[in-house]
Design a protein around this motif. Structure first.
Motif, short mmCIF file in Angstrom:
data_model
loop_
_atom_site.label_atom_id
_atom_site.label_comp_id
_atom_site.label_asym_id
_atom_site.label_seq_id
_atom_site.Cartn_x
_atom_site.Cartn_y
_atom_site.Cartn_z
N LEU A 909 20.29 29.84 49.40
CA LEU A 909 18.97 29.26 49.63
C LEU A 909 18.44 29.68 50.99
N VAL A 910 19.36 29.68 51.99
CA VAL A 910 18.95 30.09 53.33
C VAL A 910 18.46 31.54 53.29
N ALA A 911 19.21 32.35 52.51
CA ALA A 911 18.84 33.77 52.44
C ALA A 911 17.60 33.96 51.57
N GLY A 912 17.07 32.89 50.99
CA GLY A 912 15.86 32.99 50.18
C GLY A 912 16.12 33.60 48.82
N LYS A 913 17.36 33.51 48.31
CA LYS A 913 17.63 34.07 46.98
C LYS A 913 17.38 33.00 45.93
N ARG A 914 16.82 33.44 44.80
CA ARG A 914 16.65 32.49 43.69
C ARG A 914 17.98 32.24 43.03
N ILE A 915 18.10 31.07 42.44
CA ILE A 915 19.25 30.80 41.58
C ILE A 915 18.97 31.51 40.26
N ALA A 916 20.00 32.17 39.72
CA ALA A 916 19.78 32.99 38.52
C ALA A 916 19.76 32.11 37.28
N GLN A 917 18.56 31.80 36.80
CA GLN A 917 18.49 31.09 35.52
C GLN A 917 17.26 31.57 34.78
N ALA A 918 17.21 31.30 33.48
CA ALA A 918 16.09 31.78 32.67
C ALA A 918 15.99 30.92 31.44
N ALA A 1390 5.04 37.39 30.72
CA ALA A 1390 4.11 36.42 31.29
C ALA A 1390 4.67 35.01 31.16
N ALA A 1391 5.16 34.70 29.98
CA ALA A 1391 5.55 33.32 29.72
C ALA A 1391 6.70 32.87 30.61
N SER A 1392 7.82 33.61 30.58
CA SER A 1392 8.99 33.09 31.26
C SER A 1392 9.36 33.89 32.50
N GLY A 1393 9.16 35.21 32.44
CA GLY A 1393 9.43 36.00 33.62
C GLY A 1393 10.86 36.46 33.81
N GLU A 1394 11.78 36.18 32.87
CA GLU A 1394 13.12 36.68 33.08
C GLU A 1394 13.66 37.36 31.83
N VAL A 1395 14.53 38.34 32.06
CA VAL A 1395 15.27 38.91 30.94
C VAL A 1395 16.74 38.90 31.32
N VAL A 1396 17.57 38.90 30.31
CA VAL A 1396 19.01 38.83 30.56
C VAL A 1396 19.62 40.20 30.29
N PHE A 1397 20.48 40.64 31.21
CA PHE A 1397 21.24 41.87 30.98
C PHE A 1397 22.69 41.45 30.83
#
Length: 1514
Positions: A909-918, A1390-1397
């Protein structure tokens, strides 16, 4: 003296010879006489054989290893492999057609008794080398990570902690495949051992867990155990606290050893030779000398040629030489073309193609060209269209602009011809016109015609070819003045006088053979007796007999000729060499020539050979003769020897050897600098900086006699022929240009020149220099007579993983046994390691006569290296030691303990990284029609459809011809289901909640049986039917699912029912214990009293069983609520409704394939066209032509179907149009196969397939459909990620084409109602989005748990209802998929903004503390050689095992071993432990087209693979 302490049983360790120059340094105060006595005593056991310094050293080195006993695992080889080619018929007495440069490498000594004794256990060295030697300080860091037992443990220890259940050993898969080479039909093998959800909680590193059920006494395992014992685990350095993406050090740069010797002398000053004497009668040009002798001394003999038996057959006089050369010159200039258009003009280049046994014709042609002022380029006679190095010779001819070749009539007849009698076009050669130069075809010149003989100037006289280290052929241009000056310098140095006889055994076309025997010969009116190579092969003593018969004063030989003469000398007691004043040893620059000279002298001194007559010299094509020892005065002290420390030499420093006598190199001088020349020594690499006096460098020479350029290569020429030395400050010293000679050496006391090696043979490993010739000599000193041919050893280095690696290739004798060869190989490794302190990367033995040869019988090194690198060497034995020599691997990573999940979170959070969820779209906001509200259950939907749209067709089943064989409308399906339900109740006496196994081929019967079970309240379990041809392999899986699911009954067809009860089935399983089997072919027409309605949506609808790639059998429970939720999500994502048609070419037994085949149509009302994948085997076009014919917009297939079409159809898809396809979805539970989907899209682009159509899905055991490319969403995205970061579980996106990058494709869009989070599997805390972690999923259609024999509650909770350890206020219940992946934001969605690899299952390998994905390693391996059909990797006790299927001939099997090892090292920084080469079809592949690596591993350990070859890398 010092010698008193030498014990005899350790074979003599002295490497000194009697003439000990630095005696006092080495031996302290022992007197010469005392030394002689001591030496005689030491050598007593070997008196008949003159013991040679080098052999002694090797014996001593090997004797050191006597103490430890240690067995090295021998490779396993299939007996049928490798038919040896018969040995060469005519070979000289030591039975080798030895190479040119090889005589020097002779070691006569037989191995002493001590050695024999000490080498019963030759392998012990590995142990020692790993503990003690410098090369292995960080050997085998691969083995550092993990749970295998220490070095002492036997297999039993490894198994002690493994649960060996008494389940069946996996069936022998190979039995079904051995007969045919094609891959058998895809088979789901039964799991090996225990049925459970996932093995061992979250420890997925596939270390030892699945070795359950393997017999302990397995041959393979003991070998691997031996291998493990030889590889000691190094201590692991701790890693830096945090992993920094950008500055990851890849390679350990070897730190220079603080104790390494450094040069201490002052800067050398160039050394001058004596001035070139001014002799009044020296001719102004060499042609003038010929004219003088030809006209005034016409009767004097010039050149004598021998016949095959070695008898003189023709003598060319000076008169004949002059008149014939004149005729040839006239013919060349005037008779080849017309008067106005001559073919040749002065200055043109001409090829001279003359056989080695015809010096007379060659000499006439050479001088004819000189007189005509055309430039001769002598080359070898081409023997076949594709000679070794022939193409490069062609390049030389082309670059010299040669259109004409001179040859003899006999030679022309012998050249290879085409069918219609023309000379073949040699590979890479320009078109040549052949001119025969026999006298009868030449025109006599008119009286008034005179050749133009001017004083010698800088115009070119001739071009001598030379082959560089890389194999390219260059032409060294020699000017007329250089030719003349060189002859003058040689005449002065050798003190030639008119009329002397010389015997020449060398090749007269180039080098010293040409300079002495053809050029200086004419300058001084000498008489040369030319002894060709072919005569030497049949009669090795012939040159000695010629010296005796002609009382020759000078003989020109190589060490090889000395050696051959010694081998054959018993045949001739009465030869005398007393006439010789000079025996010029032209490869005296070879460091090992000293032993050949000593041995020859000791044998032939009794035949009158004077010690001072031996004159070694050093030559090179560029600098010509560099130095030659002048003939000595009788009785004068012999010149000195230098006894140098090998260790010092490897650092380029001259140190007199004092420490270990075994690692010394004794070299003899090659005399003084040539008259009129000047010599300096410069650093071999970088700018030509002058060396210090105690430093080894490249010898450079400046004189009028030397080459002037490489013809046509201005750039290389400048660096070689125009070198101005510089001092340490970099400023030039003087303005005289020097020529680099390509030889390494130094100038010793008294200005004597010493050569220690060639630049071409320089191997620089980890910053230390070694010499190929030295290593060859060490290899030969190991008693090799039974195993390899002496003259046929090639040593070169290949560049692998940022360093040079040494490769040794030798030809094996046909009668050598496997054990002998292996014994010899391990001893050679040991000797080289001990004497040179360097590891050999690869040692290969090839069948006799298969290495590419040079024209005079030597080994063509660069061509051998090329064969090695492209995998066409075809070795019959190979030993690789990457663990010992690869010392620059990055340090293994250690996981940092102590950083808790919460602090990671805060850090993120300090580093400004998002938590990886979708997540997908929210189901709540999407209103479906009344269907959902009205009908909770699929059974109700079917009943409703049967009333509302009874005749609407839901399913069409096609056969291989594309004809519809069966359809089902809503009503038909409902009716048939009812009948099956009533049979179940009546015949089966089943109760609600009983499990029923459905055993059907893919089709509509399967669907009706499924709904029949639902109607009756039973729980269906769909199972793939057994394969009639391979019952033993497929039936146990069926049996196991029946047992595990506790099925009360089996529904099937009549055919399959008969199969289940057949005799063949009884051989595979116990057929008496099947539950009730009901066939549904003929059903009674009976109405069902009432249709069962489940009391709650949580009740189970069906069980889904599947064998994972790791060989685990897992069943999951699907509730009615999950079924409805799943169908609804797919309906929304794919926009399915009743007017739509979809085509399905999938297996309908588990996962999403089953859902699409059986459930979706009933829920959404669309029509499904069913294509059983096995029908494609008889008609590849079936799937695509159906799609085209029905104009289908959405189709679903598997990777195996896609692969069949890509490989099989090519571009024959006529009449098919795929422009209608909107989505083509590959259903799989693995990482998307990007290369396959790309090539599929590319291949069918021409028939209308949109590049955006192909996409993939992602599902797992806990949730069969997490992602699925919808119809309306954006196109599938791809990214390039950095492989190095990935190994650290970090995700770093890079640009396309970045080194070490991996292309990944997303796995479809997340389904509505599904939430995904990326979690650290160890701490169970959420991860930032630049991390790779386990994918956890939450959705209404997640399975409700595993169905196992013993309901393991903790496993259920852990996998299906688990919570994040922090950071989730809602306390969501998640299911763990067991897959690794990461989430990426894209602007498109547009709707969700994430894809999973997704990346991989629990099959990732943990090696060296890093995480590897098998598929990446396999992709690299498959690219290395055209004969690799398929490949799979797994680990066993921290050894990486690579299994490759060989689709070529078995001779190629061993070519793969180095290539596989190289590519994995280069691209993945891993050392391969074992390479297993097997037949095609051995790697098991399940029905979904996934490799079953764990099965393969179990078969390997149980020794069931029947491999062609197993190589254990040391």
């Amino acid at each position: 003296g010092v010698f008193a302490s030498v014990e005899l049983e350790h074979a003599p360790t002295s490497r000194q010879t009697v003439e000990l120059h630095f005696l006092s340094l080495v031996l302290g105060d022992i007197t010469q006489k005392g030394y002689e006595k001591k030496r005689a005593k030491l050598l007593a056991p070997y008196v008949p054989q003159t013991q040679d310094i080098h052999t002694e050293a090797v014996q001593a080195a090997l004797a050191k290893h006597k103490e430890q006993k240690m067995a090295l695992p021998m490779p396993t080889k299939r007996r049928s492999t490798f038919v040896q080619s018969p040995a060469d018929a005519c070979t000289p007495p030591d039975t080798s057609s030895a190479s040119e440069d090889e005589g020097s490498l002779r070691r006569q000594a037989a191995l002493s008794a001590a050695l024999h004794q000490s080498l019963q256990n030759a392998e012990s060295w590995i142990n020692r080398s790993i503990q003690g030697s410098s090369t292995s300080s960080s050997a085998s860091s691969t083995l550092s990570h993990g749970e295998g037992k220490g070095t002492s443990g036997s297999l039993a220890d490894v198994f002690a902690n493994t649960r060996i259940e008494n389940f069946s050993v996996p069936p022998d898969v190979t039995a079904t495949t051995s007969s045919s080479s094609a891959r058998p039909a895809a088979i789901d093998l039964p799991p090996s051992g225990i049925v459970k959800g996932m093995h061992k909680g979250s420890n997925r590193s596939s270390l030892m867990d699945t070795a359950d059920g393997v017999p302990v006494s397995s041959r393979v395992s003991t070998k691997i155990q031996q291998l493990l014992n030889t590889l000691k685990r190094p201590k692991r350095p701790p890693l830096k606290e945090f992993f920094v993406d950008d500055f990851e050090e890849i390679v350990e740069v070897p730190q220079p050893d603080p104790n390494q010797p450094k040069p201490e002398g002052r800067q050398m000053t160039p050394v001058k030779g004596e001035p070139l004497g001014v002799v009044c009668n020296w001719p102004p040009a060499l042609e003038a000398a010929l004219q003088r002798w030809g006209t005034t001394q016409a009767k004097c003999p010039c050149l004598t040629a021998l016949d095959v038996t070695g008898k003189p057959v023709y003598t060319l006089t000076y008169g004949k030489l002059w008149s014939r050369s004149l005729k040839l010159a006239y013919t060349l200039l005037n008779k080849l073309g017309t008067k106005n258009e001559p073919v040749l003009k002065p200055g043109d280049r001409v090829a001279l193609v003359y056989p080695n046994n015809d010096p007379v014709m060659f000499m006439v042609a050479f001088y004819g060209c000189l007189l005509a002022e055309v430039i001769p380029v002598p080359i070898e006679v081409p023997l076949t269209r594709k000679d070794a190095g022939g193409q490069q010779i062609g390049f030389l001819l082309g670059s010299c602009g040669i259109a004409l070749a001179l040859t003899t009539e006999v030679c022309l007849k012998g050249l290879p011809k085409t069918q219609n009698g023309e000379i073949v076009q040699f590979k890479g050669w320009p078109r040549l016109k052949w001119v025969v130069t026999d006298s009868k075809y030449l025109s006599k010149s008119p009286k008034d015609w005179q050749p133009n003989i001017s004083a010698a100037g800088t115009e070119p006289a001739y071009i001598e070819y030379k082959t560089s280290k890389e194999g390219s052929v260059m032409g060294v241009t020699v000017s007329r003045i250089a030719m003349l000056s060189h002859c003058q310098a040689l005449s002065q140095a050798c003190n030639y006088s008119e009329g002397e006889t010389i015997v020449n055994v060398l090749d007269f076309k180039k080098d010293a053979g040409l300079w002495h025997g053809i050029l200086t010969n004419v300058m001084n009116k000498l008489h040369t007796i030319s002894v060709p190579y072919s005569v030497m092969k049949t009669c090795p003593l012939s040159w000695v007999q010629r010296v005796h018969a002609h009382k020759a004063k000078v003989a020109l030989v190589k060490c090889r000729d000395l050696h051959w003469a010694m081998m054959a000398h018993r045949d001739q007691r009465d030869v005398s060499l007393s006439s010789l004043r000079m025996l010029i040893v032209t490869d005296g620059a070879n460091p090992w020539s000293v032993s050949s000279c000593d041995a020859f002298l000791s044998l032939f001194q009794s035949h009158g050979l004077k010690p001072e007559a031996i004159c070694p010299c050093a030559t090179s094509p560029e600098a010509m003769t560099i130095a030659i020892r002048r003939p000595g005065v009788p009785g004068a002290p012999l010149p000195g020897r230098a006894i140098l420390s090998m260790n010092g030499l490897s650092f380029g420093v001259i140190r007199v050897n004092t420490e270990d006598k075994n690692s010394a190199l004794t070299v003899q001088d090659v005399g003084h600098v040539m008259p009129g020349g000047m010599m300096c020594i410069v650093k071999p690499d970088g700018p030509p900086q002058l060396c210090k006096t105690d430093e080894i460098g490249e010898i450079c020479v400046s004189s009028r006699a030397g080459g002037m350029m490489y013809y046509g290569l201005a750039g290389v020429t400048k660096n070689t022929f125009e070198v101005i030395p510089v001092n340490s400050a970099g400023s030039p010293v003087g303005d005289v240009p020097f020529v680099r000679s390509g030889l390494l050496g130094f100038v010793g006391p008294g200005s004597l020149v010493f050569v220690v090696g060639k630049m071409d043979g320089l191997l620089t490993v980890s910053g230390r220099r070694h010499n190929a010739d030295d290593i060859v000599a060490t290899g030969l000193a190991v008693e090799s007579i039974k195993t390899v041919y002496r003259g046929r050893i090639a040593v070169f280095s290949v560049s692998v993983f940022y360093d040079e690696r040494i490769v040794v290739v030798a030809e094996q004798r046909p009668d050598a046994s496997e054990e002998d060869s292996f014994q010899w190989m391990s001893r050679v490794l040991q000797a080289i390691d001990s004497i040179h302190q360097v590891g050999v990367y690869c040692l290969a033995l090839v069948p006799a006569n298969t290495l590419p040869k040079t024209p005079l019988g030597g080994i063509h090194i660069s061509q051998t290296k090329q064969h090695f690198l492209e995998g066409s060497l075809h070795p019959c034995n190979i030993l690789m030691c990457p663990h010992t020599c690869v010392t620059n691997l990055p340090k293994p990573r250690q996981k940092q303990p102590g950083v808790g999940p919460a602090s990671v979170m805060v850090g993120n959070l300090v580093a400004g990284k998002r938590i990886a969820q979708a997540s997908g779209r929210d189901l709540g906001q999407i209103e479906d029609n009344d269907l959902v509200k009205k009908h909770q259950f699929l059974t109700e939907v079917l009943q409703w459809r049967a009333q509302a749209t009874p005749d609407h067709p839901l399913f069409l089943l096609l056969n291989a011809k594309g004809t519809t064989v069966c359809t089902a409308t809503c009503l038909q399906l409902h009716k048939k289901a009812e009948r099956i339900a009533s049979v179940l109740c009546d015949k089966g006496h089943l109760n609600a909640g009983d499990n029923v196994v459905l055993l059907y081929p893919p089709g509509i019967e399967l669907i009706t049986a499924f709904y029949g079970c639902l109607y009756a309240g039973c729980i269906p379990v769909t199972v793939r039917p057994p394969h009639a041809q391979s019952l033993t392999a497929t039936l146990p899986t069926v049996r196991m699912i029946v047992e595990v699911s506790k099925a009360a009954c089996i529904l099937t067809t009549q055919t399959l029912m008969r199969l289940l009860k057949s005799r063949e089935a009884a051989a595979a399983v116990d057929v008496k214990t099947w539950p009730t089997i009901i066939d549904t072919d003929d059903l009674p027409r009976k109405r069902l009293s009432q249709i069962y309605k489940p009391p709650t949506p949580e009740m189970l609808a069906y069980l889904d069983f599947s064998v994972s790639t790791t060989g685990m059998l897992t069943g999951v429970k699907m509730s009615h609520a999950a079924v409805s939720g799943l169908c609804r999500a797919i309906k929304l994502q794919c926009e399915l409704y009743s007017s739509r048609q979809i085509a399905i070419c999938l297996d309908p037994y588990c996962g999403l394939g089953f859902v699409l085949w059986c459930l979706c149509s009933v829920y959404s009302g669309h029509q499904s066209i069913l294509i059983p994948p096995m029908e494609l085997e008889s008609n590849l076009f079936l799937w695509l032509s159906t799609v085209s014919q029905y104009k289908i917009r959405d189709t679903f297939c598997s990777y195996s179907v896609m692969e069949l079409c890509t490989k099989g159809l090519g571009n024959q898809a006529r009449g098919i149009n795929l422009s209608c396809v909107r989505t083509c979805v590959v259903v799989a539970e693995e990482r998307p196969r990007v290369s396959l989907t790309h090539s599929f899209s590319k291949l069918f682009k021409d028939i209308g397939l949109s590049s955006r159509a192909v996409s993939t899905t992602f599902g797992s055991r806990v949730n069969v459909a997490i992602c699925l490319q919808g119809t309306s969403g954006p196109d599938p995205t791809t990214v390039y990620v950095d492989l190095k970061s990935l190994r650290h579980d970090r995700v770093r996106l890079v640009e396309r084409g970045a080194p070490q990058s991996l292309l990944l494709s997303e796995s479809g869009k997340i389904l509505p109602g599904v939430k995904v989070v990326i979690v650290n599997p160890e701490t169970k805390g959420p991860l930032g989005d630049s991390h790779l972690g386990e994918i956890w999923v939450n959705s209404p259609h997640t399975a409700s748990g595993y169905y196992t024999i013993y309901d393991n509650e903790t496993l259920q909770a852990d996998h299906f209802n688990t919570r994040l350890s922090f950071g989730d206020a809602a306390q969501t219940l998640w299911a763990r998929t067991g897959y690794l992946g990461f989430v990426r934001r894209t602007e498109l969605t547009a709707a969700s903004g994430e894809v999973v690899f997704i990346l991989s299952l629990d099959e990732t390998l943990e090696l060296r503390g890093l995480r590897y994905h098998p598929i990446d390693i396999e992709t690299s391996v498959s690219r290395t050689h055209r004969s690799i059909a398929e490949c799979a990797v797994f680990t066993w006790t921290n050894l990486l095992v690579v299994v490759v299927e060989l689709c070529g001939c078995e001779q190629e099997a061993l070519d793969l071993v180095p290539l596989v090892t190289n590519v994995v090292l280069e691209e993945h920084y891993l050392i391969v432990g074992v390479v297993v080469v097997v037949d095609p079809g051995v790697i098991p592949i399940n029905s979904r087209g996934e490799k079953q690596r764990m099965h393969l591993r179990d078969s390997f350990l149980a020794d069931q693979l029947d491999p062609i070859y197993v190589a254990y890398n040391m």
